[in-house]
Each structure stands twice: as C-alpha cells, then as structure tokens.
Scaffold this motif. Structure first.
Motif, PDB file in Angstrom:
ATOM      1  N   THR A 135       0.831  -1.207   0.000  1.00  0.00           N
ATOM      2  CA  THR A 135       0.000   0.000   0.000  1.00  0.00           C
ATOM      3  C   THR A 135       0.861   1.252   0.000  1.00  0.00           C
ATOM      4  O   THR A 135       0.587   2.206  -0.742  1.00  0.00           O
ATOM      5  CB  THR A 135      -0.932  -0.009   1.232  1.00  0.00           C
ATOM      6  OG1 THR A 135      -1.741  -1.188   1.211  1.00  0.00           O
ATOM      7  CG2 THR A 135      -1.833   1.218   1.238  1.00  0.00           C
ATOM      8  N   VAL A 136       1.900   1.245   0.825  1.00  0.00           N
ATOM      9  CA  VAL A 136       2.811   2.390   0.875  1.00  0.00           C
ATOM     10  C   VAL A 136       3.501   2.598  -0.468  1.00  0.00           C
ATOM     11  O   VAL A 136       3.587   3.721  -0.979  1.00  0.00           O
ATOM     12  CB  VAL A 136       3.849   2.201   1.998  1.00  0.00           C
ATOM     13  CG1 VAL A 136       4.960   3.252   1.884  1.00  0.00           C
ATOM     14  CG2 VAL A 136       3.182   2.293   3.358  1.00  0.00           C
ATOM     15  N   LEU A 137       4.007   1.512  -1.054  1.00  0.00           N
ATOM     16  CA  LEU A 137       4.709   1.622  -2.337  1.00  0.00           C
ATOM     17  C   LEU A 137       3.791   2.131  -3.438  1.00  0.00           C
ATOM     18  O   LEU A 137       4.191   2.969  -4.263  1.00  0.00           O
ATOM     19  CB  LEU A 137       5.307   0.266  -2.725  1.00  0.00           C
ATOM     20  CG  LEU A 137       6.443  -0.247  -1.841  1.00  0.00           C
ATOM     21  CD1 LEU A 137       6.881  -1.633  -2.302  1.00  0.00           C
ATOM     22  CD2 LEU A 137       7.623   0.729  -1.857  1.00  0.00           C
ATOM     23  N   LEU A 138       2.560   1.662  -3.465  1.00  0.00           N
ATOM     24  CA  LEU A 138       1.601   2.127  -4.465  1.00  0.00           C
ATOM     25  C   LEU A 138       1.262   3.598  -4.249  1.00  0.00           C
ATOM     26  O   LEU A 138       1.105   4.358  -5.214  1.00  0.00           O
ATOM     27  CB  LEU A 138       0.342   1.269  -4.418  1.00  0.00           C
ATOM     28  CG  LEU A 138       0.494  -0.165  -4.930  1.00  0.00           C
ATOM     29  CD1 LEU A 138      -0.702  -1.019  -4.521  1.00  0.00           C
ATOM     30  CD2 LEU A 138       0.661  -0.181  -6.445  1.00  0.00           C
ATOM     31  N   GLY A 139       1.164   4.002  -2.993  1.00  0.00           N
ATOM     32  CA  GLY A 139       0.910   5.412  -2.707  1.00  0.00           C
ATOM     33  C   GLY A 139       2.067   6.295  -3.146  1.00  0.00           C
ATOM     34  O   GLY A 139       1.863   7.372  -3.713  1.00  0.00           O
ATOM     35  N   LEU A 140       3.290   5.831  -2.893  1.00  0.00           N
ATOM     36  CA  LEU A 140       4.464   6.595  -3.332  1.00  0.00           C
ATOM     37  C   LEU A 140       4.533   6.661  -4.857  1.00  0.00           C
ATOM     38  O   LEU A 140       4.899   7.691  -5.429  1.00  0.00           O
ATOM     39  CB  LEU A 140       5.736   5.953  -2.775  1.00  0.00           C
ATOM     40  CG  LEU A 140       5.940   6.069  -1.260  1.00  0.00           C
ATOM     41  CD1 LEU A 140       7.154   5.257  -0.824  1.00  0.00           C
ATOM     42  CD2 LEU A 140       6.093   7.529  -0.836  1.00  0.00           C
ATOM     43  N   ALA A 141       4.176   5.553  -5.522  1.00  0.00           N
ATOM     44  CA  ALA A 141       4.149   5.554  -6.989  1.00  0.00           C
ATOM     45  C   ALA A 141       3.140   6.566  -7.506  1.00  0.00           C
ATOM     46  O   ALA A 141       3.396   7.263  -8.509  1.00  0.00           O
ATOM     47  CB  ALA A 141       3.809   4.155  -7.506  1.00  0.00           C
ATOM     48  N   PHE A 142       1.999   6.674  -6.837  1.00  0.00           N
ATOM     49  CA  PHE A 142       1.003   7.684  -7.219  1.00  0.00           C
ATOM     50  C   PHE A 142       1.602   9.083  -7.155  1.00  0.00           C
ATOM     51  O   PHE A 142       1.425   9.895  -8.076  1.00  0.00           O
ATOM     52  CB  PHE A 142      -0.213   7.589  -6.297  1.00  0.00           C
ATOM     53  CG  PHE A 142      -1.270   8.634  -6.566  1.00  0.00           C
ATOM     54  CD1 PHE A 142      -2.369   8.331  -7.348  1.00  0.00           C
ATOM     55  CD2 PHE A 142      -1.170   9.915  -6.024  1.00  0.00           C
ATOM     56  CE1 PHE A 142      -3.349   9.291  -7.607  1.00  0.00           C
ATOM     57  CE2 PHE A 142      -2.139  10.875  -6.271  1.00  0.00           C
ATOM     58  CZ  PHE A 142      -3.229  10.555  -7.068  1.00  0.00           C
ATOM     59  N   LEU A 143       2.316   9.388  -6.073  1.00  0.00           N
ATOM     60  CA  LEU A 143       2.902  10.720  -5.908  1.00  0.00           C
ATOM     61  C   LEU A 143       3.976  10.981  -6.961  1.00  0.00           C
ATOM     62  O   LEU A 143       4.097  12.117  -7.451  1.00  0.00           O
ATOM     63  CB  LEU A 143       3.488  10.860  -4.503  1.00  0.00           C
ATOM     64  CG  LEU A 143       2.482  10.837  -3.348  1.00  0.00           C
ATOM     65  CD1 LEU A 143       3.204  10.946  -2.015  1.00  0.00           C
ATOM     66  CD2 LEU A 143       1.458  11.961  -3.488  1.00  0.00           C
ATOM     67  N   VAL A 144       4.739   9.955  -7.327  1.00  0.00           N
ATOM     68  CA  VAL A 144       5.759  10.119  -8.366  1.00  0.00           C
ATOM     69  C   VAL A 144       5.098  10.455  -9.699  1.00  0.00           C
ATOM     70  O   VAL A 144       5.514  11.377 -10.416  1.00  0.00           O
ATOM     71  CB  VAL A 144       6.626   8.852  -8.486  1.00  0.00           C
ATOM     72  CG1 VAL A 144       7.515   8.924  -9.730  1.00  0.00           C
ATOM     73  CG2 VAL A 144       7.490   8.675  -7.241  1.00  0.00           C
ATOM     74  N   VAL A 145       4.061   9.699 -10.050  1.00  0.00           N
ATOM     75  CA  VAL A 145       3.351   9.953 -11.311  1.00  0.00           C
ATOM     76  C   VAL A 145       2.724  11.344 -11.293  1.00  0.00           C
ATOM     77  O   VAL A 145       2.778  12.079 -12.292  1.00  0.00           O
ATOM     78  CB  VAL A 145       2.279   8.876 -11.553  1.00  0.00           C
ATOM     79  CG1 VAL A 145       1.410   9.231 -12.758  1.00  0.00           C
ATOM     80  CG2 VAL A 145       2.924   7.518 -11.764  1.00  0.00           C
ATOM     81  N   LYS A 146       2.147  11.708 -10.165  1.00  0.00           N
ATOM     82  CA  LYS A 146       1.555  13.053 -10.067  1.00  0.00           C
ATOM     83  C   LYS A 146       2.628  14.126 -10.210  1.00  0.00           C
ATOM     84  O   LYS A 146       2.395  15.176 -10.828  1.00  0.00           O
ATOM     85  CB  LYS A 146       0.819  13.179  -8.740  1.00  0.00           C
ATOM     86  CG  LYS A 146       0.183  14.553  -8.494  1.00  0.00           C
ATOM     87  CD  LYS A 146      -0.734  14.973  -9.606  1.00  0.00           C
ATOM     88  CE  LYS A 146      -1.931  14.073  -9.753  1.00  0.00           C
ATOM     89  NZ  LYS A 146      -2.818  14.550 -10.859  1.00  0.00           N
ATOM     90  N   GLY A 147       3.808  13.890  -9.671  1.00  0.00           N
ATOM     91  CA  GLY A 147       4.900  14.844  -9.839  1.00  0.00           C
ATOM     92  C   GLY A 147       5.300  14.993 -11.292  1.00  0.00           C
ATOM     93  O   GLY A 147       5.560  16.111 -11.772  1.00  0.00           O
ATOM     94  N   LEU A 148       5.356  13.885 -12.023  1.00  0.00           N
ATOM     95  CA  LEU A 148       5.660  13.946 -13.459  1.00  0.00           C
ATOM     96  C   LEU A 148       4.586  14.714 -14.211  1.00  0.00           C
ATOM     97  O   LEU A 148       4.878  15.493 -15.126  1.00  0.00           O
ATOM     98  CB  LEU A 148       5.790  12.529 -14.021  1.00  0.00           C
ATOM     99  CG  LEU A 148       6.952  11.684 -13.492  1.00  0.00           C
ATOM    100  CD1 LEU A 148       6.859  10.258 -14.035  1.00  0.00           C
ATOM    101  CD2 LEU A 148       8.289  12.311 -13.870  1.00  0.00           C
ATOM    102  N   GLU A 149       3.348  14.502 -13.807  1.00  0.00           N
ATOM    103  CA  GLU A 149       2.246  15.218 -14.453  1.00  0.00           C
ATOM    104  C   GLU A 149       2.315  16.720 -14.159  1.00  0.00           C
ATOM    105  O   GLU A 149       2.110  17.551 -15.053  1.00  0.00           O
ATOM    106  CB  GLU A 149       0.915  14.649 -13.971  1.00  0.00           C
ATOM    107  CG  GLU A 149      -0.286  15.264 -14.676  1.00  0.00           C
ATOM    108  CD  GLU A 149      -1.599  14.666 -14.211  1.00  0.00           C
ATOM    109  OE1 GLU A 149      -2.644  15.051 -14.758  1.00  0.00           O
ATOM    110  OE2 GLU A 149      -1.582  13.811 -13.281  1.00  0.00           O
ATOM    111  N   TYR A 150       2.625  17.064 -12.918  1.00  0.00           N
ATOM    112  CA  TYR A 150       2.774  18.482 -12.572  1.00  0.00           C
ATOM    113  C   TYR A 150       3.882  19.129 -13.406  1.00  0.00           C
ATOM    114  O   TYR A 150       3.739  20.263 -13.874  1.00  0.00           O
ATOM    115  CB  TYR A 150       3.094  18.623 -11.087  1.00  0.00           C
ATOM    116  CG  TYR A 150       1.896  18.538 -10.172  1.00  0.00           C
ATOM    117  CD1 TYR A 150       0.598  18.683 -10.658  1.00  0.00           C
ATOM    118  CD2 TYR A 150       2.052  18.325  -8.810  1.00  0.00           C
ATOM    119  CE1 TYR A 150      -0.490  18.607  -9.810  1.00  0.00           C
ATOM    120  CE2 TYR A 150       0.964  18.252  -7.955  1.00  0.00           C
ATOM    121  CZ  TYR A 150      -0.303  18.394  -8.455  1.00  0.00           C
ATOM    122  OH  TYR A 150      -1.388  18.324  -7.609  1.00  0.00           O
TER     123      TYR A 150
END
Length: 230
Positions: free
Chosen positions: A121-136
C-alpha cells in the motif's frame, strides 16, 4: 484480570489498550470489540468532516462547470489522461491491499500477510505521488498554471485549472498523511512484533486510506474525462 473480566495492561492483549479505555473485554471472537468500535467510530466522525470539505469543493466545481461548460471541457481535454488513468489504477490497487491488510490483522498467523499488504500500500501510494509529480512537471512546461503566461485563451479555462491544482494538491497532502500513518504501523510492528495483532489502528488507518481513494474516484472523471467524449 479486573472484576469485570477486562484484560489488564500487563497482559499481551493489554498492550493494545488505548485511552480512554480502562480495560478490554475479549468476546468469543477474540477481537477487542469495544475499543475497536470506539476507534472506528471516531475515524468515521473525522471522515464525515472531510466529506463536508470535499463536498464543498465538488459543489464549487459543479457550479463553475454549469456556468462555463464549453471552456471546462476544453481545459479538461488538456489534462494527461494517461497519467490520470495510471494513478487511478495505482490507487484502486492500493485500496485492495489496504483492505486485505485490515482483514489479515484481525487473524492470528497472518502477521506476514498484513505487513506485506501494508508495505504494498505504501509503495503504491508513493508511486502515485511520483506519477503526479511527473504530471505536474508536464503541466508547468505546457504553461497550464493559472497566471499571466497561461496557455489557453478562454478566461474560464483558468478556473478549471485553478480547481485542478487546488484539488489534486489537497488530495496529495491527504495521501501523504495516509502513507505516514501506514509507515508508522509498519515501524511499530518491526520494533515490537505483535503490535498489529487485533489492533484497531490498522483498521483506522485503512479506513482513512479508503476515503482518500474515494476522493480520487470523484476527481478522475471531473479532471480527465470531461471533454473527451467527442
């Protein structure tokens, strides 16, 4: 054991005792029913206040969308649907692993499964933030930040991206808090094996995580699907 049959803090089960409870009573299921009910009820009350906040945010979007339907559809078409869809898949999968962890934590002998699912769950959450950072980063490069250099001509499109930046950043903050809560559980279990056994803290943390997931399920069609049907 006290006269009422409660477990004292000196026992293994008693180490899970939290304020304001004076003791714990083990029903036939072995679950700490009273404390668990109180903890989950408190989380539901907190989540109700969060629903009011996000509900007001979604109401604002709805009013603006009705006022500027064409411009909002044009602006939504500029969001990156690949990033948005990938993040949706990541969060939905993390919701599944969080739910499995919550159920496994109530069963004897499933400590390893609980930790694996919490870690996933933690790893998937961190992956979400990484993808969101790329999108930003892509949004900034495309000048999709409201201001003097905004790329789109229609004024109302800035309202859409104002909502986009506000809602996704607030959601990312909530997700970061959820990651911190689960990392804390993993850390406590690593330092004191058995901490997660029948502890209501796992259910409380995963309830919060599920709420964060639900918020994104509303944000995804608002931000990424509008204007793409044609």
């Amino acid at each position: 054991m006290s006269p009422g049959g409660d477990i004292t803090p000196t026992t293994t089960a008693g180490r899970h005792l939290r304020e304001p409870w004076d003791g714990l009573r083990l029903p036939e299921t072995g679950a700490f029913a009273y404390q668990r009910a109180g903890a989950t009820f408190g989380m539901w009350v907190f989540l109700a206040s969060e629903v009011l906040f996000f509900g007001a945010l979604f109401l604002l979007y709805t009013v603006l969308r009705l006022e500027h339907a064409t411009d909002f559809a044009t602006a939504a078409h500029e969001t990156n649907i690949v990033y948005g869809t990938l993040n949706t898949a990541l969060l939905l999968t993390s919701g599944l692993t969080a739910a499995i962890a919550a159920q496994a934590s109530e069963q004897d002998g499933l400590r390893r499964l609980t930790l694996i699912c919490l870690g996933a769950t933690v790893l998937l959450g961190l992956a979400f933030l990484v993808v969101k950072g790329l999108e930003y980063r892509e949004d900034i490069e495309k000048h999709l930040v409201p201001g003097a250099d905004f790329a789109l001509k229609a004024p109302a499109t800035q309202l859409f991206f104002g909502f986009y930046w506000l809602s996704t950043s607030v959601h990312a903050i909530h997700l970061s808090i959820g990651i911190g809560l689960i990392v804390r559980l993993i850390w406590r279990e690593w330092r004191a094996p058995g901490f997660l056994l029948a502890s209501p803290q796992v259910e409380v943390a995963t309830l919060y995580w599920g709420f964060v997931d639900m918020v994104w399920i509303f944000l995804y069609p608002m931000l990424y699907l509008d204007g793409r049907s044609a």
